[in-house]
Design an enzyme around this catalytic site. Structure first.
Site, PDB file in Angstrom:
ATOM      1  N   CYS A 117       0.790  -1.089   0.053  1.00 26.60           N
ATOM      2  CA  CYS A 117       0.069   0.099   0.216  1.00 26.60           C
ATOM      3  C   CYS A 117       1.357   1.529  -0.083  1.00 26.60           C
ATOM      4  O   CYS A 117       0.510   1.774  -0.269  1.00 26.60           O
ATOM      5  CB  CYS A 117      -0.919   0.375   0.919  1.00 26.60           C
ATOM      6  SG  CYS A 117      -2.381  -1.081   1.225  1.00 26.60           S
ATOM      7  N   HIS A 253      -3.273   7.505   1.575  1.00 28.48           N
ATOM      8  CA  HIS A 253      -4.077   6.047   1.910  1.00 28.48           C
ATOM      9  C   HIS A 253      -4.996   6.030   2.299  1.00 28.48           C
ATOM     10  O   HIS A 253      -5.307   6.566   3.432  1.00 28.48           O
ATOM     11  CB  HIS A 253      -2.651   5.048   2.010  1.00 28.48           C
ATOM     12  CG  HIS A 253      -3.233   3.775   2.014  1.00 28.48           C
ATOM     13  ND1 HIS A 253      -3.163   2.965   1.046  1.00 28.48           N
ATOM     14  CD2 HIS A 253      -3.080   2.661   2.794  1.00 28.48           C
ATOM     15  CE1 HIS A 253      -3.906   2.237   0.875  1.00 28.48           C
ATOM     16  NE2 HIS A 253      -3.911   1.569   2.314  1.00 28.48           N
ATOM     17  N   ASN A 283      -9.922   0.196   0.035  1.00 30.24           N
ATOM     18  CA  ASN A 283      -8.744  -0.245  -0.007  1.00 30.24           C
ATOM     19  C   ASN A 283      -8.075  -0.026  -1.311  1.00 30.24           C
ATOM     20  O   ASN A 283      -7.793  -1.830  -1.793  1.00 30.24           O
ATOM     21  CB  ASN A 283      -8.368  -0.902   1.231  1.00 30.24           C
ATOM     22  CG  ASN A 283      -7.005  -0.272   1.274  1.00 30.24           C
ATOM     23  OD1 ASN A 283      -6.011   0.042   0.112  1.00 30.24           O
ATOM     24  ND2 ASN A 283      -6.581  -1.307   1.883  1.00 30.24           N
TER      25      ASN A 283
HETATM   26  O1  UT7 Z   1      -3.718  -0.780   3.389  1.00 28.62           O
HETATM   27  C1  UT7 Z   1      -2.849  -1.205   4.493  1.00 28.62           C
HETATM   28  C2  UT7 Z   1      -3.446  -1.067   5.937  1.00 28.62           C
HETATM   29  N1  UT7 Z   1      -3.850  -1.796   6.598  1.00 28.62           N
HETATM   30  C3  UT7 Z   1      -4.935  -1.113   7.387  1.00 28.62           C
HETATM   31  O2  UT7 Z   1      -4.362   0.610   7.893  1.00 28.62           O
HETATM   32  C4  UT7 Z   1      -6.265  -1.271   8.047  1.00 28.62           C
HETATM   33  C5  UT7 Z   1      -6.008  -1.079   9.722  1.00 28.62           C
HETATM   34  N2  UT7 Z   1      -6.896  -1.999  10.491  1.00 28.62           N
HETATM   35  C6  UT7 Z   1      -8.365  -2.055  10.521  1.00 28.62           C
HETATM   36  O3  UT7 Z   1      -8.454  -0.578   9.504  1.00 28.62           O
HETATM   37  C7  UT7 Z   1      -9.249  -1.922  11.503  1.00 28.62           C
HETATM   38  O4  UT7 Z   1      -8.623  -3.618  11.968  1.00 28.62           O
HETATM   39  C8  UT7 Z   1     -10.035  -3.822  10.559  1.00 28.62           C
HETATM   40  C9  UT7 Z   1     -11.432  -2.931   9.375  1.00 28.62           C
HETATM   41  C10 UT7 Z   1      -9.177  -3.787   9.648  1.00 28.62           C
HETATM   42  C11 UT7 Z   1     -10.808  -4.486  11.845  1.00 28.62           C
HETATM   43  O5  UT7 Z   1     -11.158  -3.624  12.755  1.00 28.62           O
HETATM   44  P1  UT7 Z   1     -11.414  -3.567  14.070  1.00 28.62           P
HETATM   45  O6  UT7 Z   1     -11.978  -2.295  14.725  1.00 28.62           O
HETATM   46  O7  UT7 Z   1     -10.106  -3.494  14.650  1.00 28.62           O
HETATM   47  O8  UT7 Z   1     -11.763  -4.606  14.475  1.00 28.62           O
HETATM   48  P2  UT7 Z   1     -11.284  -6.150  15.316  1.00 28.62           P
HETATM   49  O9  UT7 Z   1     -10.416  -7.153  13.762  1.00 28.62           O
HETATM   50  O10 UT7 Z   1     -10.810  -6.256  16.240  1.00 28.62           O
HETATM   51  O11 UT7 Z   1     -12.771  -7.323  15.241  1.00 28.62           O
HETATM   52  C12 UT7 Z   1     -14.252  -7.055  16.056  1.00 28.62           C
HETATM   53  C13 UT7 Z   1     -15.094  -7.685  15.720  1.00 28.62           C
HETATM   54  C14 UT7 Z   1     -14.020  -9.136  15.958  1.00 28.62           C
HETATM   55  O12 UT7 Z   1     -15.241 -10.585  16.420  1.00 28.62           O
HETATM   56  P3  UT7 Z   1     -15.259 -10.655  18.284  1.00 28.62           P
HETATM   57  O13 UT7 Z   1     -13.770 -11.597  17.637  1.00 28.62           O
HETATM   58  O14 UT7 Z   1     -15.642  -9.100  18.601  1.00 28.62           O
HETATM   59  O15 UT7 Z   1     -16.040 -11.420  18.741  1.00 28.62           O
HETATM   60  C15 UT7 Z   1     -14.210  -9.511  14.195  1.00 28.62           C
HETATM   61  O16 UT7 Z   1     -14.229 -11.228  13.862  1.00 28.62           O
HETATM   62  O17 UT7 Z   1     -15.044  -8.312  14.288  1.00 28.62           O
HETATM   63  C16 UT7 Z   1     -14.463  -9.054  13.194  1.00 28.62           C
HETATM   64  N3  UT7 Z   1     -14.985  -8.902  12.237  1.00 28.62           N
HETATM   65  C17 UT7 Z   1     -16.150  -8.436  11.437  1.00 28.62           C
HETATM   66  N4  UT7 Z   1     -17.651  -8.538  11.766  1.00 28.62           N
HETATM   67  C18 UT7 Z   1     -19.012  -8.325  11.075  1.00 28.62           C
HETATM   68  C19 UT7 Z   1     -14.161  -9.221  11.874  1.00 28.62           C
HETATM   69  N5  UT7 Z   1     -14.712  -8.230  10.408  1.00 28.62           N
HETATM   70  C20 UT7 Z   1     -16.082  -8.591  10.111  1.00 28.62           C
HETATM   71  C21 UT7 Z   1     -16.741  -7.742   9.540  1.00 28.62           C
HETATM   72  N6  UT7 Z   1     -18.392  -8.492  10.009  1.00 28.62           N
HETATM   73  N7  UT7 Z   1     -17.078  -7.880   8.105  1.00 28.62           N
END
Ligand code: UT7
Length: 326
Positions: A117, A253, A283
């Site tokens: 990225c 980005h 993204n």
């Molecule tokens: O481009 C390269 C750079 N990349 C980035 O900058 C990405 C950086 N990271 C992020 O943007 C965020 O961490 C994400 C958007 C990827 C995830 O958001 P988050 O607030 O960190 O969520 P999480 O991964 O901690 O997941 C929270 C919950 C989990 O469930 P439990 O364990 O709390 O029950 C996941 O399983 O959300 C769940 N989850 C979803 N639920 C519904 C993960 N993906 C989804 C989804 N729909 N698509």
């Protein structure tokens, strides 16, 4: 050492026709996601998906044509083509040489650059160095990605986050006096391979012989993003003796609206001064900054003389920032 300045003479973007909404993804059996989760956590509402047979070089060539046209330049003006991509048409020839052929450029040199990225920032850095050292005068810098082909469409933690598209800028080396303060001021590139596994494509030509799919420890990447991007932005401003108040536009980005908003707050920039496309594009990795630049430069938001700050982080980990006066 020549004293040429790399001026952004044209911008261009290309998005595949098909736009896929969160609601469509939420309707997929077994994916168990929702529009509200995706919007609240990322700001993403839709993403574009390449048509069958539509490649990174097809999209990159379309974006490049638009950038050249806006610059009033043609194939004879292109000395070098740098393509930032994680989704090349094939391991070789480089997607850049495919684009070279599609544009009818029969001179100069062309190569791909892999920095995930952060690819566009790295490519700007390399192009700037080529221009400043007099090795090239007209450089096409292109980010083009078909992430739809390297996603695990059953993994809701990644597949909802990415989209396809391409963006390009045409850089023209101008003598300092002629540039009149315009052009790339500086670029800042960083990498820390110790974190390579938190955002990774789990296969490749030299290991599995295939392509693999994207795997991401999202929360960990998020933590790195906030601190590393803030440091890169400070570094870019300090290198030029500039402060937060000097920035007219932040073109970040586009991975997550929460990260983008945090960077805007850090720079004391209202969201109206931050170019946001993540809601419609998701993204698009190396394509996200040049797509956003093209949108804002072409709709008249970014004007000649504006100071534009770009920043990105991605797999590697790689991260960086670039400052340009339009
Ligand atoms: O481009 C390269 C750079 N990349 C980035 O900058 C990405 C950086 N990271 C992020 O943007 C965020 O961490 C994400 C958007 C990827 C995830 O958001 P988050 O607030 O960190 O969520 P999480 O991964 O901690 O997941 C929270 C919950 C989990 O469930 P439990 O364990 O709390 O029950 C996941 O399983 O959300 C769940 N989850 C979803 N639920 C519904 C993960 N993906 C989804 C989804 N729909 N698509």
């Amino acid at each position: 050492m020549s004293s040429l300045r790399a001026v952004i003479a044209g911008t261009g973007g290309y998005l595949p026709e098909r736009s896929l909404s969160n609601d469509e993804l939420a309707a997929w059996k077994g994916l168990e996601t929702s529009d509200s989760w995706i919007v609240e956590r990322t700001g993403i509402r839709r993403r574009h998906i390449a048509a069958p047979g539509e490649s990174a070089s097809d999209m990159g060539a379309a974006a490049a044509r638009a950038a050249l046209a806006q610059a009033g330049a043609g194939p004879a003006d292109v000395d070098a083509i740098i393509v930032a991509t994680s989704t090349p048409d094939s391991a070789f020839p480089a997607t850049a040489t495919r684009i070279q052929a599609k544009l009818g450029v029969a001179r100069g040199f062309a190569f791909d650059l892999a920095a995930a990225c952060t690819g566009f920032i790295y490519a700007l850095g390399v192009a700037d160095a080529l221009i400043r050292t007099g090795q090239a005068r007209g450089v096409l810098v292109i980010g083009t990605e078909v992430y739809s082909r390297i996603l695990d469409w059953a993994d809701r933690g990644t597949c909802v986050l990415f989209g396809d598209g391409a963006g390009a800028v045409f850089l023209r080396g101008l003598p300092l006096a002629e540039a009149g303060g315009r052009g790339l001021l500086s670029t800042h590139m960083h990498a820390d391979g110790r974190h390579g596994d938190i955002l990774v494509v789990d296969g490749g030509a030299g290991t599995t012989g295939g392509t693999g799919v994207v795997r991401m420890a999202g929360r960990e990447v998020f933590k790195h993003a906030v601190t590393k991007l803030a440091a890169a932005v400070d570094e870019a401003l300090a290198a030029n003796g500039l402060g937060h108040g000097d920035v007219n536009w932040l073109v970040p980005h586009q991975a997550n609206l929460r990260i983008i908003e945090a960077m805007g707050r850090k720079l004391h920039l209202p969201l109206e001064r931050v170019v946001v496309t993540v809601d419609r594009h998701a993204n698009t990795s190396a394509a996200s900054i040049p797509l956003a630049l093209a949108e804002a430069a072409r709709d008249g938001r970014i004007k000649t003389g504006d100071l534009v700050l770009m920043e990105a982080i991605g797999g590697g980990l790689t991260w960086g920032a670039a400052l340009a006066r339009f």
